[in-house]
Write a protein that holds these residues in place. Sequence first.
Motif, PDB file in Angstrom:
ATOM      1  N   ASP A 136       0.824  -1.217   0.000  1.00  0.00           N
ATOM      2  CA  ASP A 136       0.000   0.000   0.000  1.00  0.00           C
ATOM      3  C   ASP A 136       0.853   1.259   0.000  1.00  0.00           C
ATOM      4  O   ASP A 136       0.540   2.224  -0.702  1.00  0.00           O
ATOM      5  N   LYS A 137       1.918   1.251   0.756  1.00  0.00           N
ATOM      6  CA  LYS A 137       2.822   2.411   0.812  1.00  0.00           C
ATOM      7  C   LYS A 137       3.514   2.616  -0.543  1.00  0.00           C
ATOM      8  O   LYS A 137       3.634   3.741  -1.026  1.00  0.00           O
ATOM      9  N   ARG A 139       2.451   1.547  -3.486  1.00  0.00           N
ATOM     10  CA  ARG A 139       1.420   1.973  -4.451  1.00  0.00           C
ATOM     11  C   ARG A 139       1.151   3.477  -4.349  1.00  0.00           C
ATOM     12  O   ARG A 139       0.955   4.141  -5.371  1.00  0.00           O
ATOM     13  N   GLU A 140       1.108   3.997  -3.142  1.00  0.00           N
ATOM     14  CA  GLU A 140       0.857   5.425  -2.954  1.00  0.00           C
ATOM     15  C   GLU A 140       1.935   6.271  -3.630  1.00  0.00           C
ATOM     16  O   GLU A 140       1.637   7.236  -4.323  1.00  0.00           O
TER      17      GLU A 140
END
Length: 182
Positions: A136-137, A139-140
């Motif tokens: 998630d990190k 992807r951000e």
Amino acid sequence: PIYAAAVREGMARMAGDVADGLVGHPMCSMRWLDEVLVANFERGLERSGRDREGFDFLPTVCCAIDDDEQAAYEAARRTVAFYATVRTYMPLWELHGFGDEAAAVGEAFRSGDLAAMPTQVSDEMVDTYCAAGPLDKVRERVAQVAERADGVFLTPPTYFIEPERIGAYQSRIVEAFAPATA
């Protein structure tokens, strides 16, 4: 199409002047992307009478995807350390106040102390230049870069780590970002 690679101002302007696109360097902060690469290839486009629509911008993001955030940071830290040995890249580090850290990495390299090189790279440096940690990190960060681009080139950390780990990071990039197939 002919694409130019660029890290610094002159090559970015040249890409805007004559190339069909620009491929960015694995060490690129968001600020460097905006203030140096985009600003300069746009300057080149303007002075050659071309518009942005006919130019592809493909920045690169060094991605270390790992739920073990410390392991991801360690892998990315080693790649940052490799690039910090290159004096030509000093403006990239200095823009964010990392000139002393980069100089310390370079000194360790020139003295033959390869083990000390990554110890000079802080977590803040890794966060500034790479996408490291859980998916998630990562992807951000990739999404932030993609907002400014026509596509992105994703690469794993590649220096001072074992080939098997490089392959594992590459596989995670493919699994996370490759288009789904039926």
